[in-house]
Design a protein around this motif. Structure first.
Motif, mmCIF file in Angstrom:
data_model
loop_
_atom_site.group_PDB
_atom_site.id
_atom_site.type_symbol
_atom_site.label_atom_id
_atom_site.label_comp_id
_atom_site.label_asym_id
_atom_site.label_seq_id
_atom_site.Cartn_x
_atom_site.Cartn_y
_atom_site.Cartn_z
ATOM 1 N N GLY A 20 32.355 21.409 52.713
ATOM 2 C CA GLY A 20 31.428 20.816 51.773
ATOM 3 C C GLY A 20 31.398 19.310 51.788
ATOM 4 N N PRO A 152 27.201 18.353 48.212
ATOM 5 C CA PRO A 152 28.537 18.933 48.288
ATOM 6 C C PRO A 152 29.677 17.924 48.183
ATOM 7 C CG PRO A 152 27.115 19.974 49.890
ATOM 8 C CD PRO A 152 26.338 18.832 49.313
ATOM 9 N N VAL A 156 31.819 19.577 45.273
ATOM 10 C CA VAL A 156 33.057 20.276 45.619
ATOM 11 C C VAL A 156 34.276 19.678 44.913
ATOM 12 C CG1 VAL A 156 34.669 20.835 47.498
ATOM 13 C CG2 VAL A 156 32.219 21.243 47.789
ATOM 14 N N ALA A 169 33.703 27.102 45.455
ATOM 15 C CA ALA A 169 33.195 25.735 45.305
ATOM 16 C C ALA A 169 32.346 25.340 46.509
ATOM 17 C CB ALA A 169 34.355 24.764 45.131
ATOM 18 N N VAL A 170 32.832 25.647 47.710
ATOM 19 C CA VAL A 170 32.087 25.295 48.915
ATOM 20 C C VAL A 170 30.796 26.107 48.994
ATOM 21 C CG1 VAL A 170 32.109 25.299 51.435
ATOM 22 C CG2 VAL A 170 34.144 24.577 50.174
ATOM 23 N N SER A 173 28.169 24.903 46.590
ATOM 24 C CA SER A 173 27.704 23.559 46.964
ATOM 25 C C SER A 173 26.647 23.627 48.055
ATOM 26 C CB SER A 173 28.885 22.701 47.427
ATOM 27 O OG SER A 173 29.281 23.008 48.750
#
Length: 251
Positions: A20, A152, A156, A169-170, A173
């Motif tokens: 990210g 991102p 992230v 999270a990635v 994003s």
């Protein structure tokens, strides 16, 4: 020049797809290697990230790891803030935002290197409230559109700091790039700052890298992914700090 930018676009795409963090590298390269002004580089890189957003979203969606409800709530804050960020870029220097992003990414990168800072592999991680996600989306939309970093690189670290698992999270994003860069690109196109041909070429190359990075990210151990994110955040934070310092000295 063309070869350097082409290789750089592929590397940036791989970093975006894998951890990210990577979009922060493209605007300065467009200034240093491509000869664009800071505003043109921001606008052109924002356009290029449309392609990485589409490919990254498709890759993570196909693997069933994109948290769509989280994305929808983030987008409520992202879309209007990205319009404002693109407009502000034309009028304001991005030094303050760059320093804030540098501080955040360095902090999160260092934090990820400490044991026990993330949910263990297989855990769901923290669930954020709607108001939190809308607020995060506004910060990400404004900051990313202002600096042309895609989304991102800011989202992230924020999500990791709030207890969201690395893969989640990635993945979110990737999809969150789209409302950021589409909204931002509309503003930049209206201002006549975007080199559409260059941005499209770099975007396609970066998208190929993003697809490769997404495959790698979903096939490695969570601890290894966390370490990669930490190193990428630290590198991005140092790069942002250096860019902000250069802006201050140049100003």
């Amino acid at each position: 020049m063309a070869l350097v930018l082409a290789v750089a676009a592929g590397v940036v795409g791989m970093l975006i797809g894998m951890v990210g963090v990577g979009g922060v590298l493209l605007p300065p390269l467009l200034v240093a290697v491509g000869g664009l002004t800071a505003h043109e580089a921001t606008a052109t890189s924002t356009w290029a990230f449309i392609f990485t957003g589409v490919v990254g979203t498709a890759a993570y969606s196909w693997r069933g790891v994109v948290p769509w409800p989280m994305l929808l709530r983030l987008a409520i804050g992202i879309v209007p803030a990205a319009f404002v960020g693109a407009a502000a870029n034309v009028l304001l220097p991005a030094t303050v935002v760059l320093l804030a992003m540098a501080t955040l990414t360095l902090y999160v990168g260092a934090r990820q290197l400490r044991p026990g800072t993330d949910p263990a592999e297989g855990e769901a991680g923290r669930e954020l409230r709607t108001a939190e996600l809308v607020g995060i989306g506004a910060v990400v939309g404004f900051g990313s559109a202002l600096t042309g970093t895609g989304g991102p690189v800011l989202l992230v670290p924020l999500l990791l700091a709030l207890g969201i698992t690395p893969v989640k999270a990635v993945a979110v994003s990737q999809a969150a790039q789209l409302p950021v860069v589409i909204s931002g690109s509309i503003g930049y196109l209206q201002a006549g700052l975007t080199d559409v041909a260059l941005g499209t070429t770099l975007g396609v190359l970066a998208a190929v890298g993003t697809a490769v990075g997404a495959v790698v990210a979903t096939r490695i151990h969570a601890a290894h992914l966390r370490a990669l994110i930490a190193l990428a955040c630290i590198a991005a934070g140092l790069f942002l700090a250096a860019r902000a310092a250069a802006d201050l000295l140049g100003g």
